[in-house]
Design an enzyme around this catalytic site. Sequence first.
Site, PDB file in Angstrom:
ATOM      1  N   LEU A  86       0.834  -1.193   0.000  1.00 55.08           N
ATOM      2  CA  LEU A  86       0.000   0.000   0.000  1.00 55.08           C
ATOM      3  C   LEU A  86       0.878   1.255   0.000  1.00 55.08           C
ATOM      4  O   LEU A  86       2.072   1.200   0.320  1.00 55.08           O
ATOM      5  CB  LEU A  86      -0.922   0.008   1.221  1.00 55.08           C
ATOM      6  CG  LEU A  86      -1.959  -1.120   1.273  1.00 55.08           C
ATOM      7  CD1 LEU A  86      -2.619  -1.192   2.646  1.00 55.08           C
ATOM      8  CD2 LEU A  86      -3.024  -0.921   0.187  1.00 55.08           C
ATOM      9  N   THR A  87       0.269   2.398  -0.277  1.00 57.00           N
ATOM     10  CA  THR A  87       1.010   3.633  -0.541  1.00 57.00           C
ATOM     11  C   THR A  87       1.750   4.181   0.667  1.00 57.00           C
ATOM     12  O   THR A  87       2.972   4.362   0.631  1.00 57.00           O
ATOM     13  CB  THR A  87       0.051   4.700  -1.092  1.00 57.00           C
ATOM     14  OG1 THR A  87      -0.499   4.228  -2.322  1.00 57.00           O
ATOM     15  CG2 THR A  87       0.774   6.017  -1.334  1.00 57.00           C
ATOM     16  N   PHE A  88       1.047   4.494   1.742  1.00 55.06           N
ATOM     17  CA  PHE A  88       1.709   5.105   2.891  1.00 55.06           C
ATOM     18  C   PHE A  88       2.725   4.170   3.543  1.00 55.06           C
ATOM     19  O   PHE A  88       3.846   4.595   3.844  1.00 55.06           O
ATOM     20  CB  PHE A  88       0.669   5.586   3.909  1.00 55.06           C
ATOM     21  CG  PHE A  88       0.254   7.021   3.702  1.00 55.06           C
ATOM     22  CD1 PHE A  88       0.029   7.519   2.432  1.00 55.06           C
ATOM     23  CD2 PHE A  88       0.078   7.877   4.774  1.00 55.06           C
ATOM     24  CE1 PHE A  88      -0.354   8.840   2.231  1.00 55.06           C
ATOM     25  CE2 PHE A  88      -0.296   9.204   4.593  1.00 55.06           C
ATOM     26  CZ  PHE A  88      -0.523   9.692   3.321  1.00 55.06           C
ATOM     27  N   HIS A  91       5.893   4.053   1.126  1.00 51.93           N
ATOM     28  CA  HIS A  91       6.649   5.299   1.044  1.00 51.93           C
ATOM     29  C   HIS A  91       7.441   5.536   2.330  1.00 51.93           C
ATOM     30  O   HIS A  91       8.583   6.026   2.283  1.00 51.93           O
ATOM     31  CB  HIS A  91       5.718   6.479   0.770  1.00 51.93           C
ATOM     32  CG  HIS A  91       5.427   6.680  -0.677  1.00 51.93           C
ATOM     33  ND1 HIS A  91       4.316   6.162  -1.291  1.00 51.93           N
ATOM     34  CD2 HIS A  91       6.125   7.325  -1.648  1.00 51.93           C
ATOM     35  CE1 HIS A  91       4.331   6.492  -2.575  1.00 51.93           C
ATOM     36  NE2 HIS A  91       5.422   7.200  -2.818  1.00 51.93           N
ATOM     37  N   HIS A 256       4.725   0.516  -5.287  1.00 55.80           N
ATOM     38  CA  HIS A 256       4.070  -0.786  -5.515  1.00 55.80           C
ATOM     39  C   HIS A 256       3.591  -0.833  -6.948  1.00 55.80           C
ATOM     40  O   HIS A 256       3.728   0.142  -7.703  1.00 55.80           O
ATOM     41  CB  HIS A 256       2.883  -0.971  -4.560  1.00 55.80           C
ATOM     42  CG  HIS A 256       1.942   0.207  -4.555  1.00 55.80           C
ATOM     43  ND1 HIS A 256       1.165   0.536  -5.638  1.00 55.80           N
ATOM     44  CD2 HIS A 256       1.687   1.143  -3.601  1.00 55.80           C
ATOM     45  CE1 HIS A 256       0.459   1.627  -5.361  1.00 55.80           C
ATOM     46  NE2 HIS A 256       0.765   2.023  -4.135  1.00 55.80           N
TER      47      HIS A 256
END
Length: 427
Positions: A86-88, A91, A256
Amino acid sequence: MKFPFRLLCCAVVMLGAGCATQPHASQQNAASASAAAATQAPAPLLLISIDAYRADYYDRGLSPTLEMLAKTGVHADSMQPSFPSLTFPNHYTIVTGLRPDHNGIVNNTMFDAQLGKFSLGNRKAVADGRWWDEGTPIWVTADEHGLRTATMFWPGSGADIHGHYPDYWKPFDDHITADQRVDQVLAWLDLPQGQRPTFLTLYFDAVDHAGHKYGPHSPQVNEAIRHVDAALARLVQGLQQRHLFERMNIIVLADHGMASVPLANNVMMDKLIPLDHVRPVSFGIVAGFNPKPGYDFAAIERQLEQPQKHMRCWDKTRIPARFDYGHNARVPQLVCLADVGWRITTTDYAASHKGHISVGEHGYDNTDPRMQALFIAHGPAFRDGIRFHAFPNVDVYPLMTHLLDIPAAANDGSYQAVEGMLKPGMR
């Protein structure tokens, strides 16, 4: 071991001095001070994220700027995200070197007993450094060692983490165009030497948005790939005009990949368990549930941990070890992972969001080929035109701290695993 960076900077200064006329004494003193500062300054490092740029998108032939960087730099076969993809979480993994279970950002949507709820749209929570302080992002360490930093969007950069913000940062605003983001980075690089950042980030989200809305194989994703590459071309041109392109290290990566999810591929959780008997934390690709007083949560776990169609569920203590996930207090007690190409939702949500459900998703098993991410690096520290083996994204952090000549905080990565992408004199 790090001295070659300083020698390179010093050589540039001396080369320029050799072409100059004889300066006055005051000019000599100023030049000496400038040379002394240069011998201590690493080459600037620009970290660029193209959200959801799947590793094989590169093969579509739509990214001439990335192809140029790869042909004269390093191109990894792929970079494996951490779980969940997932994004958060990813990152923050990239800038801390800690997997989500260790950096505290375990999902895009979380619950913490002391802090309450966290979600991407909750600006107050996103700006609260207490959510982020289980990790130490690279801009904090750089700041502590005298380097200026700038973030043109990056999860966590708008929060006070361990008493630090980046020197320059912008609150996230998806209305700011890709070109405007590039122009801001170039403007920061135009600052006087004492104010100019050495570590910078740049973030693009168009490919992710198109992938969610239209799916990874859509014409809209291809157009988003072209759009971002054009912004990168603008960046390269701006760096060349400033005589910075060959003097700074650039890492371009993704958090991702993306997979197709047909609208009909729904696991309806309300048809499997009584949702009013649990405390839901998240739905989507990774769904999470905590116990609710007065109900038999163990019985619900026993039911869902049996083989299910199109998903797998575990008590957090029984999540497979290969995911490196489940020890953090923010991981819900029961975690369910959808099979690739499926989503976990509820009947009411699916009915009320018709026309607004993503047909492209990520968050799946981080070993799946469709979740693998882009990695390209270019600059004076990197070898020329090599194809590098796949590696996990936790290794990016120790690579970056090496490039910046700053100590790495405790992390899950391995510098030795990626040092082969550097020129021998830069290792």
